[in-house]
Write a protein that holds these residues in place. Structure first.
Motif, PDB file in Angstrom:
ATOM      1  N   ARG A 147       0.679  -1.261  -0.121  1.00 41.91           N
ATOM      2  CA  ARG A 147       0.056  -0.165   0.145  1.00 41.91           C
ATOM      3  C   ARG A 147       1.017   1.260   0.048  1.00 41.91           C
ATOM      4  O   ARG A 147       0.686   2.271  -0.603  1.00 41.91           O
ATOM      5  N   LYS A 148       2.070   1.358   0.633  1.00 45.89           N
ATOM      6  CA  LYS A 148       2.837   2.383   0.805  1.00 45.89           C
ATOM      7  C   LYS A 148       3.269   2.633  -0.693  1.00 45.89           C
ATOM      8  O   LYS A 148       3.304   3.994  -1.154  1.00 45.89           O
ATOM      9  N   GLU A 149       3.720   1.613  -1.315  1.00 51.50           N
ATOM     10  CA  GLU A 149       4.206   2.053  -2.726  1.00 51.50           C
ATOM     11  C   GLU A 149       3.052   2.327  -3.809  1.00 51.50           C
ATOM     12  O   GLU A 149       3.227   3.269  -4.473  1.00 51.50           O
ATOM     13  N   ASP A 150       1.759   1.826  -3.422  1.00 50.25           N
ATOM     14  CA  ASP A 150       0.801   2.332  -4.214  1.00 50.25           C
ATOM     15  C   ASP A 150       0.419   3.884  -4.188  1.00 50.25           C
ATOM     16  O   ASP A 150       0.182   4.570  -4.864  1.00 50.25           O
ATOM     17  N   ILE A 151       0.404   4.174  -2.956  1.00 51.74           N
ATOM     18  CA  ILE A 151       0.146   5.555  -2.461  1.00 51.74           C
ATOM     19  C   ILE A 151       1.221   6.411  -3.235  1.00 51.74           C
ATOM     20  O   ILE A 151       0.902   7.511  -3.919  1.00 51.74           O
ATOM     21  N   LEU A 152       2.724   6.140  -2.965  1.00 51.56           N
ATOM     22  CA  LEU A 152       3.723   6.990  -3.643  1.00 51.56           C
ATOM     23  C   LEU A 152       3.438   6.919  -5.293  1.00 51.56           C
ATOM     24  O   LEU A 152       3.847   7.879  -5.826  1.00 51.56           O
ATOM     25  N   GLN A 153       3.496   5.705  -5.858  1.00 49.93           N
ATOM     26  CA  GLN A 153       2.987   5.663  -7.198  1.00 49.93           C
ATOM     27  C   GLN A 153       1.923   6.479  -7.820  1.00 49.93           C
ATOM     28  O   GLN A 153       1.682   7.237  -8.612  1.00 49.93           O
ATOM     29  N   ALA A 154       0.791   6.516  -6.982  1.00 50.86           N
ATOM     30  CA  ALA A 154      -0.172   7.452  -7.390  1.00 50.86           C
ATOM     31  C   ALA A 154      -0.033   8.967  -7.055  1.00 50.86           C
ATOM     32  O   ALA A 154      -0.405   9.613  -7.672  1.00 50.86           O
ATOM     33  N   LEU A 155       0.719   9.242  -6.052  1.00 54.32           N
ATOM     34  CA  LEU A 155       1.047  10.678  -5.750  1.00 54.32           C
ATOM     35  C   LEU A 155       2.044  10.998  -7.262  1.00 54.32           C
ATOM     36  O   LEU A 155       1.745  12.234  -7.478  1.00 54.32           O
ATOM     37  N   ALA A 156       3.000  10.118  -7.647  1.00 50.86           N
ATOM     38  CA  ALA A 156       3.887  10.564  -8.849  1.00 50.86           C
ATOM     39  C   ALA A 156       3.037  10.935  -9.688  1.00 50.86           C
ATOM     40  O   ALA A 156       3.073  11.651 -10.737  1.00 50.86           O
TER      41      ALA A 156
ATOM     42  N   PHE B  33       5.758  12.842   0.227  1.00 48.71           N
ATOM     43  CA  PHE B  33       6.804  13.655  -0.444  1.00 48.71           C
ATOM     44  C   PHE B  33       8.111  13.243  -0.216  1.00 48.71           C
ATOM     45  O   PHE B  33       8.786  12.919  -1.033  1.00 48.71           O
ATOM     46  N   GLU B  34       8.566  12.987   0.998  1.00 50.29           N
ATOM     47  CA  GLU B  34       9.812  12.561   1.583  1.00 50.29           C
ATOM     48  C   GLU B  34       9.933  11.304   1.125  1.00 50.29           C
ATOM     49  O   GLU B  34      11.109  10.857   0.636  1.00 50.29           O
ATOM     50  N   GLY B  35       9.012  10.463   1.012  1.00 54.36           N
ATOM     51  CA  GLY B  35       9.115   9.050   0.672  1.00 54.36           C
ATOM     52  C   GLY B  35       9.652   8.963  -1.004  1.00 54.36           C
ATOM     53  O   GLY B  35      10.297   8.222  -1.317  1.00 54.36           O
TER      54      GLY B  35
ATOM     55  N   ASP C 120       9.100  22.443  -8.422  1.00 58.48           N
ATOM     56  CA  ASP C 120       7.655  22.988  -8.853  1.00 58.48           C
ATOM     57  C   ASP C 120       6.453  22.426  -8.156  1.00 58.48           C
ATOM     58  O   ASP C 120       5.685  22.793  -7.601  1.00 58.48           O
ATOM     59  N   ALA C 121       6.578  21.024  -7.697  1.00 56.15           N
ATOM     60  CA  ALA C 121       5.729  20.375  -7.010  1.00 56.15           C
ATOM     61  C   ALA C 121       5.659  20.658  -5.640  1.00 56.15           C
ATOM     62  O   ALA C 121       4.783  20.334  -4.886  1.00 56.15           O
ATOM     63  N   LEU C 122       6.651  21.336  -5.202  1.00 60.81           N
ATOM     64  CA  LEU C 122       7.034  21.598  -3.653  1.00 60.81           C
ATOM     65  C   LEU C 122       6.235  22.930  -3.240  1.00 60.81           C
ATOM     66  O   LEU C 122       6.289  23.134  -2.052  1.00 60.81           O
ATOM     67  N   GLN C 123       5.972  23.697  -4.257  1.00 60.07           N
ATOM     68  CA  GLN C 123       5.479  25.088  -3.561  1.00 60.07           C
ATOM     69  C   GLN C 123       4.271  24.791  -3.093  1.00 60.07           C
ATOM     70  O   GLN C 123       3.201  24.283  -3.196  1.00 60.07           O
TER      71      GLN C 123
END
Length: 197
Positions: free
Chosen positions: A9-18, A56-58, A109-112
């Motif tokens: 699930r952690k990987e799923d969340i990070l992939q979805a965020l990306a 984001f840190e992930g 850009d994504a961190l504004q």
């Protein structure tokens, strides 16, 4: 009958965020929208990550681990300074091109509007990349008996600034102007100018 594959699930969340960083050009991503994309509740997101900043840190940790481990592989496999330098720079360009959402993190850009520490983490990553380049360039004198006409630190900064410029063009163009576009010819020009004795 094989057992169903358990998803991470952690990987799923990070992939979805990306993926959302790539498609939501310039729009801030909410945890509600991210939870919907992953197909879980917001509470489920927070069971895996205590905050959006940690998500984001992930991604930043993934970027750092991927780039630095591959750079170490390049340094182990190749001994010629020009080849090492070219491959290190090309790695960053190709990685960004294949991961447009993550490229938005690299450019900031994504961190504004996000926590300042995230910008600091990305800045630290680029410092590490520049240090790797500088060390590679400094070893030229030992390995090949040749030195540069300018300081290796200045040269590493120039080369990384070139790559960063190409990443910014990629994001600014809405991912149309590929970072690797024209790179072989551009590298040839840089190599002729910088690696000639």
């Amino acid at each position: 009958m094989p057992a169903p594959r358990r998803t991470n699930r952690k990987e799923d969340i990070l992939q979805a965020l990306a993926a959302m960083l790539q498609s939501n050009n310039g729009q801030r991503i909410t945890t509600a929208a991210l939870a919907e994309k992953v197909g879980v509740s917001e509470a489920a997101l927070y069971r895996h990550f205590p905050s959006k900043a940690r998500m984001f840190e992930g991604l930043i940790e993934f970027i750092e681990d991927t780039l630095l481990s591959r750079i170490n592989g390049i340094l182990d496999e190749h001994k010629d300074t020009a080849s090492r330098t070219e491959l290190m720079l090309q790695l960053i360009l190709v990685f960004a091109e294949r991961n447009p959402g993550i490229c938005r993190i690299l450019t900031g850009d994504a961190l504004q509007g996000e926590q300042e520490r995230l910008q600091e983490r990305v800045a630290l990553l680029f410092e590490k990349l520049e240090t790797q380049l500088k060390q590679c360039l400094r070893e030229r004198k030992l390995r090949e008996g040749k030195s540069f006409s300018i300081d290796e630190g200045e040269l590493a900064n120039l080369l990384l600034a070139t790559v960063e410029g190409k990443l910014n063009q990629f994001v600014r163009s809405g991912f149309k102007r590929l970072p690797t576009s024209q790179w072989p010819h551009q590298w040839q020009l840089l190599q002729q100018a910088l690696f000639a004795i």
